[in-house]
Design an enzyme around this catalytic site. Structure first.
Site, PDB file in Angstrom:
ATOM      1  N   ARG A   1      -0.901   2.753  -3.415  1.00 27.19           N
ATOM      2  CA  ARG A   1       0.242   1.959  -3.880  1.00 27.19           C
ATOM      3  C   ARG A   1       0.190   0.616  -3.170  1.00 27.19           C
ATOM      4  NH1 ARG A   1       4.215   5.541  -6.204  1.00 27.19           N
ATOM      5  NH2 ARG A   1       4.118   7.620  -5.270  1.00 27.19           N
TER       6      ARG A   1
ATOM      7  N   ARG B   1       2.535   8.542  -8.275  1.00 28.34           N
ATOM      8  CA  ARG B   1       3.602   8.816  -9.239  1.00 28.34           C
ATOM      9  C   ARG B   1       4.520   7.617  -9.453  1.00 28.34           C
ATOM     10  NH1 ARG B   1       5.566  14.249  -8.119  1.00 28.34           N
ATOM     11  NH2 ARG B   1       3.949  14.865  -9.579  1.00 28.34           N
TER      12      ARG B   1
ATOM     13  N   HIS C   1      -5.067   9.355  -0.731  1.00 26.13           N
ATOM     14  CA  HIS C   1      -3.833   8.800  -0.177  1.00 26.13           C
ATOM     15  C   HIS C   1      -4.133   8.341   1.250  1.00 26.13           C
ATOM     16  CE1 HIS C   1       0.230   8.230   1.132  1.00 26.13           C
ATOM     17  NE2 HIS C   1       0.752   8.724   0.032  1.00 26.13           N
TER      18      HIS C   1
ATOM     19  N   TYR D   1       7.883   2.305   7.216  1.00 29.76           N
ATOM     20  CA  TYR D   1       7.229   3.578   7.523  1.00 29.76           C
ATOM     21  C   TYR D   1       6.409   3.492   8.808  1.00 29.76           C
ATOM     22  CZ  TYR D   1       8.273   4.609   2.618  1.00 29.76           C
ATOM     23  OH  TYR D   1       8.889   4.802   1.413  1.00 29.76           O
TER      24      TYR D   1
END
Length: 473
Positions: free
Chosen positions: A376, A406, A436, A469
């Protein structure tokens, strides 16, 4: 290795456990030690989290039940049993969310921020709103009458629609009508009657404005009653393992997602029964999948209120540290890494150092190749821009683009197309696995041959989430 089979009661159910997690997100909205606007943001996040959960996890279990699949989960529950537990928990969670919204709304009043309805408008605000409605809302709305010649319109996933029962004074005949909210239409309008005045901030939801000027949208009609609905559709992608063209498979399923079957209908509690029955019939939703909302529908839209210019109601700004070693080498990432490996702790240390690493690689004439993974990233990604720049500068650039991010699948395909046009070699992830991770490998010419420089971290190359994060690079 010997497999250990534990009793079913030793396991947490995956879906119910996730709902418990989202309750913890909601607790942050209820936490009085958090700044007020941050609490609103947590409430918005809990709302959007729940939307995604219904679109994917609940929809998947409903599919299993529809096709008669009776296999039990590891904790011993059938799809039907899981759905029963989920529905009970969701109703309770949504009730808590509305209680939290009511509390926060009262707290906002204490801070002179008022979220009002149409009955609390002053004469000056009404006059200002009339002009605002005419210029900014009316042109993008399409009033639709529901009759044999005009069927019920399609409501997109997460779409809001306002339903009305109207009466013609002359014929005394009732007419059902609907207005779909354009996706780009903001949910809240700030009443800037006098921008130079430090009066309390007053905000009104757009559905209140539409109802206020219903006579403009439906001339010569009298409003009898109304209701607001929000549709949640099945949005899970089901890519076949033997898909010949992974990208085309995702593109096809993304288009199908927009028209997935309705799996949940949120409806305001004051919606009259005839309108409720009409919606149930047209959307083919069962009564058990309708949730009455006593309060605000679409809590995810509360994120708009974060734009209120009251910095004292947010977390104090945090000044991140830029790795000093890079500065010691006058900003040369390669020289700093060659001297010694560097560990960067995000978000306490700036993600800009990672962006600088890729940008320097794109512009360094001694760099031969760059290989990177993309899961992403932001809409105007500096990482993607750097990879495109590197390819245009004649370097060999390879990007592994993970399509199974997603709700970011469409954006990932768009980046991939942009990079391919610039000469980047784009490869895609595996059907059964998800890539990922943040990995970039740079190969550079040195005096004694080729030298490799790597960046490695968990998560994704997203400058915005890197400010929130926790991660190690």
């Amino acid at each position: 290795m010997t497999k250990i089979d534990l009793p079913a009661d030793r396991y947490f159910n995956r879906e119910l456990s996730w709902l418990a997690f989202n309750e913890r997100v909601l607790e942050e909205a209820q936490n009085r030690y958090n700044p007020l606007l941050e609490r609103l943001n947590f409430l918005s996040i809990s709302g959007s989290n729940l939307d995604e959960f219904v679109m994917v996890r609940v929809a998947g279990l409903m599919d299993q039940q529809l096709y008669g699949i009776q296999s039990v989960s590891i904790d011993g529950m059938t799809p039907k049993q899981q759905l029963k537990g989920i529905r009970t928990n969701i109703i309770e969670l949504m009730h808590q969310q509305q209680e939290c919204w009511n509390e926060l709304r009262n707290e906002l009043v204490k801070q002179e921020i008022h979220v009002i309805d149409k009955t609390h408008l002053t004469a000056r605000e009404h006059e200002w709103l009339a002009e605002y409605f005419s210029e900014n809302i009316f042109p993008v709305l399409t009033p639709i009458a529901i009759d044999p010649a005009h069927p019920f319109p399609f409501i997109a996933n997460l779409g809001l629609a306002q339903l009305f029962t109207l009466r013609t004074p002359r014929k005394n005949k009732e007419q059902t009508s609907v207005i779909l909210f354009p996706p780009k239409l903001k949910r809240f309008v700030t009443l800037t009657v006098d921008e130079e005045n430090d009066d309390p901030i007053r905000i009104i939801p757009v559905e209140e404005i539409i109802e206020l000027f219903i006579d403009v949208l439906f001339p010569k009609f009298q409003l009898i009653n109304s209701g607001l609905i929000r549709v949640i559709r099945d949005s899970d992608l089901d890519i076949e393992d033997d898909a010949g063209d992974l990208v085309r498979g995702f593109e096809r399923d993304i288009k199908r997602r927009r028209r997935g079957r309705a799996v949940r209908l949120n409806i305001t509690s004051q919606t009259p029964e005839p309108l409720r029955q009409l919606v149930m019939e047209q959307l083919q939703v069962e009564a058990r999948d309708i949730v009455e909302v006593e309060g605000m529908i679409g809590l995810s839209h509360l994120a708009e209120l974060m734009e209120i210019d009251r910095p004292e109601l947010r977390y104090p700004p945090f000044s991140v540290r830029f790795p000093e070693r890079i500065e010691d080498y006058e900003g040369d990432c390669f020289a700093a890494i060659a001297a010694k490996d560097i560990v960067v702790h995000h978000p306490y240390e700036s993600f800009d150092v990672v962006v600088r690493f890729v940008q320097q690689a794109a512009r360094d004439p001694d760099v031969i190749s760059i290989k990177s993974t993309l899961y992403r990233t932001s809409s105007n990604s500096p990482i993607v821009a750097a990879l495109i720049e590197a390819a245009e500068n004649g370097k060999s650039v390879t990007a592994l683009v993970e399509l199974k991010a997603r709700f970011d699948e469409e954006a990932n395909i768009r980046w991939a197309r942009d990079m391919e046009r610039a000469g980047v070699q784009v490869v895609y992830g595996f059907v059964k696995l998800k890539t990922h991770a943040k990995i970039t490998l740079v190969t550079r010419k040195a005096e004694d041959g080729l030298q490799s420089y790597a960046h490695f971290g968990t998560g994704n190359y997203h400058p915005k989430t890197a400010k929130v994060y926790t991660d190690l690079s």
